[in-house]
Design a protein around this motif. Structure first.
Motif, PDB file in Angstrom:
ATOM      1  N   LEU A   4       0.831  -1.202   0.000  1.00  0.00           N
ATOM      2  CA  LEU A   4       0.000   0.000   0.000  1.00  0.00           C
ATOM      3  C   LEU A   4       0.868   1.255   0.000  1.00  0.00           C
ATOM      4  O   LEU A   4       1.870   1.310   0.719  1.00  0.00           O
ATOM      5  N   ALA A   5       0.438   2.263  -0.758  1.00  0.00           N
ATOM      6  CA  ALA A   5       1.168   3.534  -0.807  1.00  0.00           C
ATOM      7  C   ALA A   5       0.164   4.676  -0.828  1.00  0.00           C
ATOM      8  O   ALA A   5      -0.633   4.792  -1.769  1.00  0.00           O
ATOM      9  N   GLU A   6       0.206   5.516   0.202  1.00  0.00           N
ATOM     10  CA  GLU A   6      -0.726   6.630   0.320  1.00  0.00           C
ATOM     11  C   GLU A   6      -0.177   7.890  -0.341  1.00  0.00           C
ATOM     12  O   GLU A   6       1.045   8.065  -0.467  1.00  0.00           O
ATOM     13  N   SER A   7      -1.095   8.772  -0.690  1.00  0.00           N
ATOM     14  CA  SER A   7      -0.730  10.095  -1.194  1.00  0.00           C
ATOM     15  C   SER A   7      -1.880  11.040  -0.912  1.00  0.00           C
ATOM     16  O   SER A   7      -3.000  10.607  -0.591  1.00  0.00           O
ATOM     17  N   GLY A   8      -1.616  12.332  -1.036  1.00  0.00           N
ATOM     18  CA  GLY A   8      -2.676  13.323  -0.926  1.00  0.00           C
ATOM     19  C   GLY A   8      -2.673  14.148   0.341  1.00  0.00           C
ATOM     20  O   GLY A   8      -3.446  15.105   0.458  1.00  0.00           O
ATOM     21  N   GLY A   9      -1.830  13.809   1.302  1.00  0.00           N
ATOM     22  CA  GLY A   9      -1.780  14.598   2.518  1.00  0.00           C
ATOM     23  C   GLY A   9      -1.263  16.006   2.244  1.00  0.00           C
ATOM     24  O   GLY A   9      -0.452  16.219   1.347  1.00  0.00           O
ATOM     25  N   ASP A  10      -1.747  16.949   3.048  1.00  0.00           N
ATOM     26  CA  ASP A  10      -1.353  18.337   2.831  1.00  0.00           C
ATOM     27  C   ASP A  10      -1.734  19.151   4.066  1.00  0.00           C
ATOM     28  O   ASP A  10      -2.287  18.607   5.039  1.00  0.00           O
ATOM     29  N   SER A  11      -1.436  20.428   4.000  1.00  0.00           N
ATOM     30  CA  SER A  11      -1.811  21.362   5.056  1.00  0.00           C
ATOM     31  C   SER A  11      -2.933  22.244   4.537  1.00  0.00           C
ATOM     32  O   SER A  11      -2.791  22.866   3.473  1.00  0.00           O
ATOM     33  N   VAL A  12      -4.065  22.305   5.265  1.00  0.00           N
ATOM     34  CA  VAL A  12      -5.224  23.072   4.815  1.00  0.00           C
ATOM     35  C   VAL A  12      -5.810  23.850   5.990  1.00  0.00           C
ATOM     36  O   VAL A  12      -5.537  23.548   7.157  1.00  0.00           O
ATOM     37  N   GLN A  13      -6.638  24.810   5.658  1.00  0.00           N
ATOM     38  CA  GLN A  13      -7.369  25.567   6.667  1.00  0.00           C
ATOM     39  C   GLN A  13      -8.606  24.778   7.096  1.00  0.00           C
ATOM     40  O   GLN A  13      -9.155  23.972   6.336  1.00  0.00           O
ATOM     41  N   ALA A  14      -9.041  25.027   8.311  1.00  0.00           N
ATOM     42  CA  ALA A  14     -10.288  24.408   8.788  1.00  0.00           C
ATOM     43  C   ALA A  14     -11.422  24.751   7.837  1.00  0.00           C
ATOM     44  O   ALA A  14     -11.507  25.872   7.332  1.00  0.00           O
ATOM     45  N   GLY A  15     -12.275  23.758   7.577  1.00  0.00           N
ATOM     46  CA  GLY A  15     -13.356  23.909   6.622  1.00  0.00           C
ATOM     47  C   GLY A  15     -13.010  23.472   5.227  1.00  0.00           C
ATOM     48  O   GLY A  15     -13.893  23.333   4.370  1.00  0.00           O
ATOM     49  N   GLY A  16     -11.730  23.245   4.979  1.00  0.00           N
ATOM     50  CA  GLY A  16     -11.285  22.835   3.664  1.00  0.00           C
ATOM     51  C   GLY A  16     -11.456  21.348   3.423  1.00  0.00           C
ATOM     52  O   GLY A  16     -11.997  20.616   4.265  1.00  0.00           O
ATOM     53  N   SER A  17     -10.977  20.906   2.265  1.00  0.00           N
ATOM     54  CA  SER A  17     -11.126  19.508   1.853  1.00  0.00           C
ATOM     55  C   SER A  17      -9.802  18.944   1.377  1.00  0.00           C
ATOM     56  O   SER A  17      -8.943  19.681   0.869  1.00  0.00           O
ATOM     57  N   LEU A  18      -9.664  17.650   1.522  1.00  0.00           N
ATOM     58  CA  LEU A  18      -8.539  16.908   0.967  1.00  0.00           C
ATOM     59  C   LEU A  18      -9.047  15.562   0.496  1.00  0.00           C
ATOM     60  O   LEU A  18     -10.021  15.032   1.039  1.00  0.00           O
ATOM     61  N   ARG A  19      -8.337  15.004  -0.462  1.00  0.00           N
ATOM     62  CA  ARG A  19      -8.647  13.652  -0.919  1.00  0.00           C
ATOM     63  C   ARG A  19      -7.385  12.813  -0.803  1.00  0.00           C
ATOM     64  O   ARG A  19      -6.388  13.104  -1.471  1.00  0.00           O
ATOM     65  N   LEU A  20      -7.431  11.819   0.031  1.00  0.00           N
ATOM     66  CA  LEU A  20      -6.314  10.883   0.184  1.00  0.00           C
ATOM     67  C   LEU A  20      -6.538   9.688  -0.729  1.00  0.00           C
ATOM     68  O   LEU A  20      -7.664   9.225  -0.884  1.00  0.00           O
ATOM     69  N   SER A  21      -5.456   9.215  -1.298  1.00  0.00           N
ATOM     70  CA  SER A  21      -5.517   8.026  -2.145  1.00  0.00           C
ATOM     71  C   SER A  21      -4.539   6.989  -1.649  1.00  0.00           C
ATOM     72  O   SER A  21      -3.512   7.320  -1.056  1.00  0.00           O
ATOM     73  N   CYS A  22      -4.875   5.746  -1.929  1.00  0.00           N
ATOM     74  CA  CYS A  22      -4.015   4.631  -1.531  1.00  0.00           C
ATOM     75  C   CYS A  22      -3.947   3.658  -2.703  1.00  0.00           C
ATOM     76  O   CYS A  22      -4.964   3.083  -3.091  1.00  0.00           O
ATOM     77  N   ALA A  23      -2.768   3.517  -3.245  1.00  0.00           N
ATOM     78  CA  ALA A  23      -2.557   2.600  -4.361  1.00  0.00           C
ATOM     79  C   ALA A  23      -2.110   1.255  -3.826  1.00  0.00           C
ATOM     80  O   ALA A  23      -1.160   1.178  -3.032  1.00  0.00           O
ATOM     81  N   ALA A  24      -2.790   0.215  -4.247  1.00  0.00           N
ATOM     82  CA  ALA A  24      -2.466  -1.135  -3.797  1.00  0.00           C
ATOM     83  C   ALA A  24      -1.811  -1.911  -4.928  1.00  0.00           C
ATOM     84  O   ALA A  24      -2.315  -1.913  -6.056  1.00  0.00           O
ATOM     85  N   SER A  25      -0.720  -2.546  -4.637  1.00  0.00           N
ATOM     86  CA  SER A  25      -0.044  -3.391  -5.619  1.00  0.00           C
ATOM     87  C   SER A  25       0.115  -4.789  -5.048  1.00  0.00           C
ATOM     88  O   SER A  25      -0.005  -5.003  -3.851  1.00  0.00           O
ATOM     89  N   GLY A  26       0.401  -5.725  -5.920  1.00  0.00           N
ATOM     90  CA  GLY A  26       0.503  -7.104  -5.477  1.00  0.00           C
ATOM     91  C   GLY A  26      -0.736  -7.868  -5.872  1.00  0.00           C
ATOM     92  O   GLY A  26      -1.469  -7.478  -6.778  1.00  0.00           O
ATOM     93  N   THR A  27      -0.987  -8.915  -5.179  1.00  0.00           N
ATOM     94  CA  THR A  27      -2.061  -9.820  -5.583  1.00  0.00           C
ATOM     95  C   THR A  27      -3.295  -9.676  -4.711  1.00  0.00           C
ATOM     96  O   THR A  27      -3.234  -9.144  -3.607  1.00  0.00           O
TER      97      THR A  27
END
Length: 122
Positions: A4-27
Motif C-alpha cells: 500500500l502507498a498513500e498520497s494526498g496529505g497536505d496542510s489546509v485551513q479548517a473547513g477545507g477539503s482533501l482527498r487521500l488516495s491509496c494505491a495497492a499493488s501485489g495480488t
C-alpha cells in the motif's frame, strides 16, 4: 501480499477539503478489507473508515457526514474524501488492509502503508 502507498496529505485551513488516495499493488486486492486509520501526535492509531470485503462502508462517528471512503477495483485504489476538515482531524493517515471481512481494529490489520500527513489549521 498487497502493498500500500498513500498520497494526498497536505496542510489546509479548517473547513477545507482533501482527498487521500491509496494505491495497492501485489495480488488479491479484492480479498482484503481496506481501511483508513489516523494517528495524532502522541496518540494511538485510531480507526477512521473501512471498506469491507462485501463492499460495505463504515465510519467513526467523528467523521460521519464529512468523510467518504471509496474503492476503485479496476485501478486498485481506495480513497478518502475529507470535507469540512477540523483541526482535530490533523494527523498521520494510514491506509491498511486486513484479510477479515470487516476491519476496524489495528490488531486485525496485516498490511500498513507508510502514511500521509494531514494538517488542519484553525
Amino acid at each position: 501480499q498487497v502493498q500500500l502507498a498513500e498520497s494526498g496529505g497536505d496542510s489546509v485551513q479548517a473547513g477545507g477539503s482533501l482527498r487521500l488516495s491509496c494505491a495497492a499493488s501485489g495480488t488479491a486486492f479484492g480479498h482484503y478489507c481496506l481501511a483508513w486509520f489516523r494517528q495524532r501526535s502522541g496518540g494511538e492509531r485510531e480507526w477512521v473508515s473501512s471498506f469491507t470485503r462485501d463492499d460495505r462502508t463504515f465510519y467513526v462517528d467523528s467523521v460521519k457526514g464529512r468523510f467518504t471512503i471509496s474503492k476503485d477495483t479496476d485501478n486498485h485504489t481506495i480513497s478518502l474524501q475529507m470535507n469540512s476538515l477540523k483541526p482535530e482531524d490533523t494527523g498521520m493517515y494510514y491506509c491498511a488492509a486486513a484479510e477479515n471481512f470487516y476491519c476496524a481494529l489495528a490488531d486485525q490489520i496485516s498490511v500498513w502503508g507508510q502514511g500521509t500527513q494531514v494538517i488542519v489549521s484553525s
